[in-house]
Design an enzyme around this catalytic site. Structure first.
Site, mmCIF file in Angstrom:
data_model
loop_
_atom_site.group_PDB
_atom_site.id
_atom_site.type_symbol
_atom_site.label_atom_id
_atom_site.label_comp_id
_atom_site.label_asym_id
_atom_site.label_seq_id
_atom_site.Cartn_x
_atom_site.Cartn_y
_atom_site.Cartn_z
ATOM 1 N N ASP A 1 0.813 -1.205 0.000
ATOM 2 C CA ASP A 1 0.000 0.000 0.000
ATOM 3 C C ASP A 1 0.855 1.267 0.000
ATOM 4 O OD1 ASP A 1 -2.712 1.173 0.501
ATOM 5 O OD2 ASP A 1 -1.694 1.960 2.264
ATOM 6 N N GLU B 1 1.379 -0.557 -5.163
ATOM 7 C CA GLU B 1 0.405 0.498 -5.392
ATOM 8 C C GLU B 1 1.192 1.803 -5.434
ATOM 9 O OE1 GLU B 1 -1.670 2.556 -2.527
ATOM 10 O OE2 GLU B 1 -3.391 2.964 -3.792
#
Ligand code: TEU
Ligand code: CA
Length: 559
Positions: free
Chosen positions: A203, A245
């Site tokens: 993330d 990401e």
């Protein structure tokens, strides 16, 4: 049963699942791991190869689990570590891998580390986070959650200092200049890999470190650490993957692949909005331009291509006028806008037009990369823009026409979010069970598309070369891999289009259309004319047919 090719992720079809939204096994109104286990048969039937589970760790759930308060457990409402091990065993026995979110950049402010860090400057954990006596540092860093945050600094009355956070103020950033933090997160990663997980979607990786005078994104030191993570994977966890990401421009995402020694995969954020722009403008250029601006990546790396996910349809990688265009064409109601993006699901974005839904999926499934399906988009689920933050695209999966769409046996008032109930997207019209029974449903088409894609490694491993016909409304490219050549043609227009393609290098070949297996007219040295229905597309096999005498592809189809 798992595909043990070290490059398995280049052939895989991925599927994104928030555990809480998929299936509730114990009737508390929240999806859970046991519920997900009960749906593995469906996912196998659909043909997906790898699941990406959103954070399932203990959390105050103020950012849907991205505010982690304990990295070593499974949140009680989702189940137990034993449930996770059972999920992995059952998924693996079906040939399905499972990766999960690794939330590296920050924790919840309820994490024990932060509670200890704020207690005292002398605390051994104080430098687990980024503290400052002024909120005037790193002023070039943009604010990402502009709907709610006015600064990347927040004053903490207990520590009597400001702490740094790139997202919500209840998500203090971890301090990656601290070797203890770097080691702690490597330990978290190893713990879950030892449980049997197949890798991580990492993330918000561009934001790990901060440096004065920079925008605090994509810093060289961040890549140094990410390479350290990959070294651990390569040393002890061969075959597991890291998916980045990194919501950045292609040239800024490229370094996340390193020289094949950093991430295996990265989401192609800039391409995604341009698929919608191309559709609306009926022009291929926004899409082709993105590919010509995307640098090559190492052979052991792969783009992950997507249409939608659990966040807003982000326009962060769009220019001002592009954003205006996207808001004007896809989000005229301001209630659809979140941060720098549009919080709508795929079907509503496309006016629930089955032709457009198939067309965009056809692009994502035939362009260079591995596709990922957002749960529910395979049945054309709707959204609920009245819900706060991004909840509108995170409503319960719709399994049947029954109570709570078959998601849970609980009282509807107990559901973590209401099931979509409008007349177009309610579970009476949109649900898995009905669509599994209807041979021409969107779900059956998605299953068919996945099947065909998996027959041709060229889709995941091949090169791409764009044809540039005079008709700019038709997007045509050839995918090549070993002796396979596939011609993919998309009509971006709302009207039928005819197109002339220069295919003389394939003269003598009779193309076979892959989804229906019909044989098209022979290619000659003259321009090859194709006519496409509105939003029509063809997947054509141009590989010279080495089978026996002249015959129609259909005859080889099992009756
Ligand atoms: O999002 C990180 C991020 O950079 C967002 O700006 C993202 O690019 C944007 O929302 C469009 O996708 C991740 C998670 O995906 C998001 O759900 C979390 O809220 C965020 O990190 C903080 O953990
Ligand atoms: Ca950070």
């Amino acid at each position: 049963m798992l595909n043990n090719d070290p490059l398995w992720y280049k052939d895989a079809v991925f599927y994104e699942i928030p555990v809480k939204a998929f299936a509730d096994s114990n009737g508390d109104g929240i999806g859970d791991v046991q519920g997900l286990i009960g749906k593995l048969e469906y996912l196998k039937w659909l043909g997906v190869d790898c699941l990406w589970l959103l954070p399932f760790y203990p959390s105050p759930m103020r950012d849907d689990g991205y505010d982690v308060s304990d990295f070593y457990n499974v949140a009680e409402h989702f189940g137990t570590k034993e449930d996770m091990r059972k999920l992995l065993d059952e998924a693996h026995s079906l040939g399905i891998r499972v990766i999960v979110d690794l939330v590296l950049n920050h924790t919840s402010d309820q994490h024990a580390w932060f509670q200890e860090s704020r207690r005292s400057p002398e605390s051994p954990m104080h430098h687990y986070y980024v503290w400052s006596d002024t909120d005037r540092k790193y002023e070039k860093a943009r604010i990402i959650f502009i709907d709610t945050e006015k600064s990347n600094w927040t004053w903490d009355p207990e520590a009597k200092a400001f702490y740094w956070h790139r997202f919500f103020s209840h998500q203090p950033d971890l301090n990656y200049d601290n070797p203890a933090v770097r080691e702690a997160m490597l330990h978290v990663m190893s713990f879950w890999l030892d449980q049997g997980l197949d890798g991580f979607r990492c993330d918000a990786v561009p934001y790990l470190l901060e440096r004065e005078g920079t925008i605090c994104e994509n810093l060289p030191e961040t890549h140094d650490y990410l390479k350290e993570i990959r070294r651990r994977i390569d040393e002890a966890y061969q075959g597991r993957i890291l998916l980045a990401e990194a919501n950045q421009w292609p040239t800024d995402v490229r370094p996340y692949f390193g020289d094949g020694d950093e991430f295996h995969m990265a989401f192609h954020f800039p391409l995604m909005p341009r698929l919608y722009m191309g559709l609306r403008s009926e022009l291929c250029d926004p899409i082709i331009d993105m590919f010509t601006h995307t640098p090559d990546i190492p052979d052991n790396c792969q783009w992950c291509l997507f249409l939608r996910n659990h966040d807003e349809l982000t326009l962060e990688m769009c220019s001002g006028e592009e954003r205006d265009y996207m808001y004007y064409t896809y989000a005229r109601d301001p209630k659809m806008r979140r941060n720098i993006g549009i919080a709508r699901r795929l079907a509503p974005l496309l006016d629930n037009d089955r032709r457009k839904i198939e067309l965009l999926n056809s692009m994502v499934f035939t362009m260079p990369g591995s596709p990922i399906i957002y749960y529910g988009d395979e049945i054309g689920m709707g959204d609920d823009i009245r819900l706060k933050d991004r909840d509108g695209v995170r409503t319960p999966m719709q399994w049947t026409m029954g109570q709570n769409a078959g998601f849970s046996a609980c009282d509807p008032a107990q559901l973590y979010l209401p099931v979509v109930s409008d007349s177009v997207y309610g579970c009476q019209s949109i649900n898995v069970k009905s669509q599994r029974e209807m041979p021409h449903s969107l779900l059956q088409w998605m299953k068919r598309m996945i099947e065909v894609r998996k027959r041709f490694p060229a889709f995941g491993r091949g090169s791409i070369s764009f044809l540039r016909p005079t008709n700019g409304k038709v997007l045509a490219y050839v995918r090549r891999h070993e002796d396979t050549a596939l011609l993919i043609v998309h009509n971006l227009a709302a009207s039928a289009q005819s197109v002339e393609l220069d295919l003389k290098e394939f003269a003598g070949v009779r193309p076979i259309e892959l989804l229906g297996e019909a044989r098209f007219a022979s290619i000659t040295g003259s321009p090859y004319v194709l006519t496409l229905a509105p939003y029509g597309y063809y997947w054509l096999n141009l590989t010279p047919d080495r089978s026996g005498p002249e015959s129609y592809g259909i005859e080889q189809t099992a009756l």
